[in-house]
Design a protein around this motif. Structure first.
Motif, short mmCIF file in Angstrom:
data_model
loop_
_atom_site.label_atom_id
_atom_site.label_comp_id
_atom_site.label_asym_id
_atom_site.label_seq_id
_atom_site.Cartn_x
_atom_site.Cartn_y
_atom_site.Cartn_z
N ALA A 174 38.07 47.46 20.69
CA ALA A 174 38.03 46.52 21.86
C ALA A 174 37.06 46.69 22.86
O ALA A 174 36.41 45.74 23.46
CB ALA A 174 39.49 46.34 22.63
N MET A 201 33.15 40.99 26.96
CA MET A 201 33.92 39.74 27.68
C MET A 201 32.69 39.32 28.49
O MET A 201 32.03 39.75 29.03
CB MET A 201 34.94 40.20 28.58
N TRP A 242 37.71 44.11 27.45
CA TRP A 242 38.96 43.85 26.87
C TRP A 242 39.61 45.25 26.71
O TRP A 242 39.33 46.09 26.19
CB TRP A 242 38.65 43.25 25.44
N VAL A 275 44.54 38.76 22.70
CA VAL A 275 43.34 39.54 23.55
C VAL A 275 44.18 39.76 24.75
O VAL A 275 45.02 39.16 25.37
CB VAL A 275 42.31 38.83 23.72
N GLY A 335 42.75 41.32 28.53
CA GLY A 335 41.43 41.58 29.25
C GLY A 335 41.86 41.81 30.61
O GLY A 335 42.82 41.53 31.06
#
Length: 195
Positions: A63, A68, A81, A93, A95
């Motif tokens: 991740a 992002m 994330w 996901v 985040g």
């Protein structure tokens, strides 16, 4: 003349959308969750993502190495994330928007207002097959970024997209409310008969 008439007709044609109403929740620290992609659903570009398409990329990158972004703009990262994983439904996901970034604060405000809730993936295709009805079936992709967007190519890819258990919980709550309303109406009807 005909082109101008068609352009006017298009401009005034009603916009059609198909999506479930969601309660989008974002934590005070900017944390949120959702689905950036769903398996076996055709997007507006004609692509369908196969289960397992992200697996090797996620093992390789994790991740932390998937960016992002704001509206797929590489010059505008807006958060990180915490986790990205495939489940039976799609690419789930979690985040957190970086509230020290002006654009992330704007995104947070728009998400809370209900004006922004789309998620969209940026990837390189590694393996795909052509679909008989057009488009591609994405078998393996290299996931590079996930953006918060206004209009995702896959309309169901949303922040706060409910999980099947959340849908069942909502259904159960609504059913209980209907039963309570029905009981209250029955009670009122009985009181009216007694009078």
């Amino acid at each position: 003349m005909e082109a101008a008439r068609e352009a006017r007709a298009f401009a005034f044609a009603p916009l059609e959308t198909k999506r479930a109403g969601l309660r989008v929740s974002v934590g005070a620290d900017g944390a949120f969750e959702g689905y950036a992609s769903l398996f076996d659903i055709r997007d507006t570009c004609g692509d369908v993502v196969a289960p397992g398409a992200f697996a090797s990329s996620l093992r390789r990158r994790g991740a932390a190495n998937v960016k992002m972004l704001w509206q797929h703009r590489p010059e505008e990262p807006i958060g990180v994330w915490a986790s990205i994983e495939e489940d039976a439904r799609g690419l789930k996901v979690n985040g957190r928007l970086d509230r020290a970034v002006a654009r992330a604060r704007e995104a947070l405000s728009l998400i809370r207002a209900g004006a922004l809730d789309g998620l969209s993936i940026g990837f390189r295709t590694l393996r795909a097959t052509e679909e008989r009805q057009g488009g591609r079936r994405l078998i393996e992709v290299d996931l590079v970024e996930i953006s918060i967007v206004t209009f995702p190519a896959l309309p169901q890819a949303r922040i706060g997209a409910p999980t099947p258990s959340q849908v069942a919980d909502d259904f159960g709550r609504k059913l209980a409310q209907l039963r309570m309303r029905e009981a209250a109406l029955g009670f009122e009807a009985a009181l009216l008969r007694v009078r």
